[in-house]
Design a protein around this motif. Sequence first.
Motif, mmCIF file in Angstrom:
data_model
loop_
_atom_site.group_PDB
_atom_site.id
_atom_site.type_symbol
_atom_site.label_atom_id
_atom_site.label_comp_id
_atom_site.label_asym_id
_atom_site.label_seq_id
_atom_site.Cartn_x
_atom_site.Cartn_y
_atom_site.Cartn_z
ATOM 1 N N CYS A 13 0.838 -1.203 0.000
ATOM 2 C CA CYS A 13 0.000 0.000 0.000
ATOM 3 C C CYS A 13 0.875 1.256 0.000
ATOM 4 O O CYS A 13 1.867 1.331 0.736
ATOM 5 C CB CYS A 13 -0.914 0.009 1.220
ATOM 6 S SG CYS A 13 -1.966 -1.451 1.367
ATOM 7 N N THR A 14 0.491 2.247 -0.771
ATOM 8 C CA THR A 14 1.323 3.440 -0.929
ATOM 9 C C THR A 14 1.356 4.306 0.322
ATOM 10 O O THR A 14 2.249 5.132 0.474
ATOM 11 C CB THR A 14 0.812 4.297 -2.098
ATOM 12 O OG1 THR A 14 -0.520 4.754 -1.800
ATOM 13 C CG2 THR A 14 0.814 3.518 -3.394
ATOM 14 N N PHE A 15 0.383 4.128 1.228
ATOM 15 C CA PHE A 15 0.306 4.986 2.419
ATOM 16 C C PHE A 15 1.031 4.398 3.621
ATOM 17 O O PHE A 15 1.032 4.987 4.703
ATOM 18 C CB PHE A 15 -1.166 5.225 2.797
ATOM 19 C CG PHE A 15 -1.966 3.973 3.005
ATOM 20 C CD1 PHE A 15 -1.959 3.312 4.224
ATOM 21 C CD2 PHE A 15 -2.708 3.439 1.964
ATOM 22 C CE1 PHE A 15 -2.683 2.150 4.410
ATOM 23 C CE2 PHE A 15 -3.446 2.271 2.144
ATOM 24 C CZ PHE A 15 -3.432 1.629 3.371
ATOM 25 N N CYS A 16 1.645 3.221 3.464
ATOM 26 C CA CYS A 16 2.211 2.501 4.611
ATOM 27 C C CYS A 16 3.710 2.304 4.445
ATOM 28 O O CYS A 16 4.175 1.884 3.389
ATOM 29 C CB CYS A 16 1.513 1.147 4.750
ATOM 30 S SG CYS A 16 2.072 0.190 6.170
ATOM 31 N N ASN A 17 4.461 2.568 5.521
ATOM 32 C CA ASN A 17 5.913 2.408 5.432
ATOM 33 C C ASN A 17 6.317 0.939 5.386
ATOM 34 O O ASN A 17 7.425 0.610 4.952
ATOM 35 C CB ASN A 17 6.607 3.100 6.609
ATOM 36 C CG ASN A 17 6.341 2.415 7.940
ATOM 37 O OD1 ASN A 17 5.214 2.040 8.223
ATOM 38 N ND2 ASN A 17 7.367 2.271 8.750
ATOM 39 N N SER A 18 5.429 0.028 5.812
ATOM 40 C CA SER A 18 5.754 -1.394 5.737
ATOM 41 C C SER A 18 5.869 -1.880 4.299
ATOM 42 O O SER A 18 6.413 -2.960 4.052
ATOM 43 C CB SER A 18 4.703 -2.225 6.476
ATOM 44 O OG SER A 18 4.804 -2.016 7.875
ATOM 45 N N ALA A 19 5.335 -1.089 3.345
ATOM 46 C CA ALA A 19 5.456 -1.463 1.936
ATOM 47 C C ALA A 19 6.911 -1.478 1.491
ATOM 48 O O ALA A 19 7.252 -2.074 0.465
ATOM 49 C CB ALA A 19 4.650 -0.496 1.073
ATOM 50 N N LEU A 20 7.773 -0.814 2.264
ATOM 51 C CA LEU A 20 9.191 -0.773 1.920
ATOM 52 C C LEU A 20 9.931 -2.033 2.359
ATOM 53 O O LEU A 20 11.092 -2.235 2.003
ATOM 54 C CB LEU A 20 9.845 0.457 2.568
ATOM 55 C CG LEU A 20 9.199 1.812 2.237
ATOM 56 C CD1 LEU A 20 9.891 2.937 2.999
ATOM 57 C CD2 LEU A 20 9.249 2.074 0.737
#
Length: 272
Positions: A13-20
């Motif tokens: 998800c683009t709004f979440c830092n866990s996407a990294l």
Amino acid sequence: MSFLSTRGCPGKCTFCNSALSKRTRYLSAQNVVREIVHLRNEYGIREIGFYDDTFMSDAARVREICGMIADERIDVTWSCMSRINFADAETLRMMGAAGCHMVCFGVESADRDILKSIRKGIRLEAVKGVLKDAHEAGIRTRISMMLGNPGETWDTMEKSLAFAIDVKPHLVQFNVTTPYPGTEMFDWADRQGYIVTKEWDKYDLYNVVMKLPTVTPEEITEFYHKAFRKFYLRPRYLLEQTRYLIRRPRMVAYHAASALGVMKDLVRAMLV
């Protein structure tokens, strides 16, 4: 007691830092249960809140945890968060039997174009079925909905509110879309000149910090209050929640914190 049994999330998800995160790391089922037993026996903890981004992302691990809790008859109740696409009826049934009483599912929007733009990666058609499976397993449900996503309009927010009412969760968490620094959404909004403030204390899921071309900050705030009023002040809803708490007095203390948060938002909504 808050508990973190994973780090990272398979979602992007683009709004979440866990996407990294390049991968999701897990505590083993044995370690999770060992720590729960320690908290129960040494400190008398009776309620666990799993704050993993997506607790159910490894169904085999979740089932193993549930089997051990049930086999050892550990007297705890617990809640967690998950993605819709990782939930299945059998795992939810085992979770309910092992003391899980609440799952929060991220839905975020009922507009397909918005879901695609934020890379949510869920099917709206699956939401109602997953919530139904959870309810049949004795698990209450909460869904999260974001207001003010890229591409948002008044009509798409209306669509999300109507969807939230239609799928019948027990709670809805309405949040103002907040592009936190370090996320793809923040970088996008900053490049476009949509960020209206970098006062980080305003990044609280309530204040509007993006000025989008499709909906004004004032409209987002107005709809935020409308959503709380329309969902939570339905007479039938209030009656159902009262009946639930009367039948389960042990859960009154747990739900008190959630209720205070909802009441705060309702008071805001009724004062505007």
